[in-house]
Scaffold this active site. Structure first.
Site, mmCIF file in Angstrom:
data_model
loop_
_atom_site.group_PDB
_atom_site.id
_atom_site.type_symbol
_atom_site.label_atom_id
_atom_site.label_comp_id
_atom_site.label_asym_id
_atom_site.label_seq_id
_atom_site.Cartn_x
_atom_site.Cartn_y
_atom_site.Cartn_z
ATOM 1 N N SER A 31 15.349 2.195 10.310
ATOM 2 C CA SER A 31 14.327 1.143 10.409
ATOM 3 C C SER A 31 13.401 1.450 11.583
ATOM 4 C CB SER A 31 15.011 -0.216 10.630
ATOM 5 O OG SER A 31 15.764 -0.198 11.835
ATOM 6 N N HIS A 90 16.407 6.641 13.592
ATOM 7 C CA HIS A 90 16.694 5.275 13.140
ATOM 8 C C HIS A 90 16.033 5.088 11.786
ATOM 9 C CE1 HIS A 90 18.396 4.044 16.955
ATOM 10 N NE2 HIS A 90 17.414 4.730 17.523
ATOM 11 N N ASN A 114 22.058 9.189 14.777
ATOM 12 C CA ASN A 114 21.677 7.785 14.676
ATOM 13 C C ASN A 114 22.777 7.015 15.404
ATOM 14 O OD1 ASN A 114 21.124 5.157 14.066
ATOM 15 N ND2 ASN A 114 20.727 5.511 11.875
ATOM 16 N N GLU A 169 16.963 11.811 17.889
ATOM 17 C CA GLU A 169 17.517 10.487 17.560
ATOM 18 C C GLU A 169 16.802 9.957 16.326
ATOM 19 O OE1 GLU A 169 18.472 7.794 20.794
ATOM 20 O OE2 GLU A 169 17.449 6.156 19.755
ATOM 21 N N ARG A 200 11.435 -4.511 15.334
ATOM 22 C CA ARG A 200 12.598 -5.382 15.156
ATOM 23 C C ARG A 200 12.630 -6.447 16.259
ATOM 24 N NH1 ARG A 200 17.085 -2.999 12.702
ATOM 25 N NH2 ARG A 200 17.899 -5.122 12.735
ATOM 26 N N ASP A 237 25.212 10.195 28.829
ATOM 27 C CA ASP A 237 25.820 11.260 29.651
ATOM 28 C C ASP A 237 26.247 12.436 28.769
ATOM 29 O OD1 ASP A 237 25.410 9.769 31.910
ATOM 30 O OD2 ASP A 237 27.453 9.007 32.032
ATOM 31 N N ARG A 285 25.580 -3.511 2.419
ATOM 32 C CA ARG A 285 25.171 -4.790 3.001
ATOM 33 C C ARG A 285 23.783 -4.625 3.624
ATOM 34 N NH1 ARG A 285 26.575 -9.236 2.273
ATOM 35 N NH2 ARG A 285 27.155 -10.017 4.323
ATOM 36 N N TYR A 326 17.918 -2.126 5.751
ATOM 37 C CA TYR A 326 18.189 -0.685 5.839
ATOM 38 C C TYR A 326 18.034 0.051 4.510
ATOM 39 C CZ TYR A 326 20.084 -2.362 10.233
ATOM 40 O OH TYR A 326 20.214 -2.963 11.461
ATOM 41 N N ALA A 345 24.037 0.746 16.917
ATOM 42 C CA ALA A 345 24.047 -0.261 17.993
ATOM 43 C C ALA A 345 24.295 0.349 19.367
ATOM 44 C CB ALA A 345 25.093 -1.330 17.686
ATOM 45 N N PRO A 381 28.141 3.151 14.690
ATOM 46 C CA PRO A 381 28.881 2.053 14.086
ATOM 47 C C PRO A 381 28.149 1.323 12.957
ATOM 48 C CG PRO A 381 28.206 1.516 16.331
ATOM 49 C CD PRO A 381 27.945 2.974 16.131
ATOM 50 N N ASN A 382 28.911 1.006 11.947
ATOM 51 C CA ASN A 382 28.501 0.189 10.791
ATOM 52 C C ASN A 382 27.616 0.924 9.794
ATOM 53 O OD1 ASN A 382 29.875 -2.247 11.645
ATOM 54 N ND2 ASN A 382 28.333 -2.374 13.251
#
Ligand code: CA2
Length: 161
Positions: A103, A101, A75, A99, A108, A88, A19, A24, A78, A11-12
Site C-alpha cells: 500500500s 510496501h 516488507n 523496502e 495511510r 541495526d 483478510r 492490500y 508493522a 508479520p501478518n
C-alpha cells in the site's frame, strides 16, 4: 555465480488476499512468491522468499544474508514503524536493501505512515501493490550493475511514436 536475492516479509503478511483485501488487494503471499520466482527466471537470478511474524527471526534471516546474498528486499510490515532491531540488522548487510510496501503508506493513517526501517534501506517502493516486489527485483539487479540504468533500445517502441 548467479545473483542471489533474499525476500523477507514481516508479520501478518501471510494473511494477504485472505483478510482486508480492500487495503492490500486480493493477491495472496503465495501468489506473490510465485510471480517473484517467475521474475527470477526472467532475470537469471535466484531468490529465497520468507515470511515471519517474529522480529528475531527476521533479524536472523538478515544476518544470514550477510556474505551469502547480493541484495535484500523486505516488507517489514508493522515492524517498519517500531523495530530498532531490524534497523541495526539492516546496517550489517552491505548490498542493495529495498523496502517494499504494497500500500501507499504515505496515504495511510498516522500509525502506518512513518517507516523507521526505511532509514536503513537503500530504496523504498510503496503503493504499487504486489508489482512492488517485481519492481524491487528489477531495481536490485540494476543496482548490482547487471541491468542498464537507461531504458533499453528494445523498449523505445513502447513510447507510441
Ligand atoms: O502495505 C504494506 O505492504 C504494509 O507493509 C502492510 C502492513 C502495514 O502495517 C504497513 O503499514 C504497510 C500490514 C501487513 C498486514 O497484512 C495483513 C494482511 C491481511 C490482513 C491483515 C493484515
Amino acid at each position: 555465480m548467479a545473483t542471489k536475492i533474499m525476500i523477507l516479509n514481516g508479520p501478518n503478511l501471510n494473511f494477504l488476499g485472505i483478510r482486508e483485501p480492500h487495503i492490500y488487494g486480493p493477491t495472496t503471499l503465495g501468489e506473490i512468491e510465485a510471480s517473484c520466482e517467475e521474475a527470477a527466471k526472467y532475470l537469471g537470478v535466484t531468490i529465497s522468499f520468507h515470511q515471519s511474524n517474529l522480529e528475531g527471526e527476521l533479524v536472523n534471516w538478515i544476518q544470514s544474508a550477510y556474505g551469502n546474498y547480493d541484495a535484500l528486499i523486505m516488507n517489514p510490515a508493522a515492524y517498519s514503524f517500531t523495530s530498532i532491531a531490524l534497523i541495526d540488522a539492516l546496517k550489517i548487510f552491505e548490498g542493495p536493501k529495498i523496502e517494499v510496501h504494497i500500500s501507499n503508506i504515505h496515504a495511510r493513517d498516522e500509525l502506518h505512515r512513518h517507516s523507521i526501517t526505511s532509514s536503513a534501506s537503500t530504496s523504498v517502493i510503496c503503493g504499487l501493490g504486489p508489482y512492488g516486489y517485481i519492481a524491487a527485483m528489477l531495481a536490485a539487479v540494476q543496482k548490482l550493475g547487471k541491468l542498464p540504468d537507461a531504458v533499453p533500445a528494445s523498449l523505445h517502441g513502447l513510447k507510441g511514436r
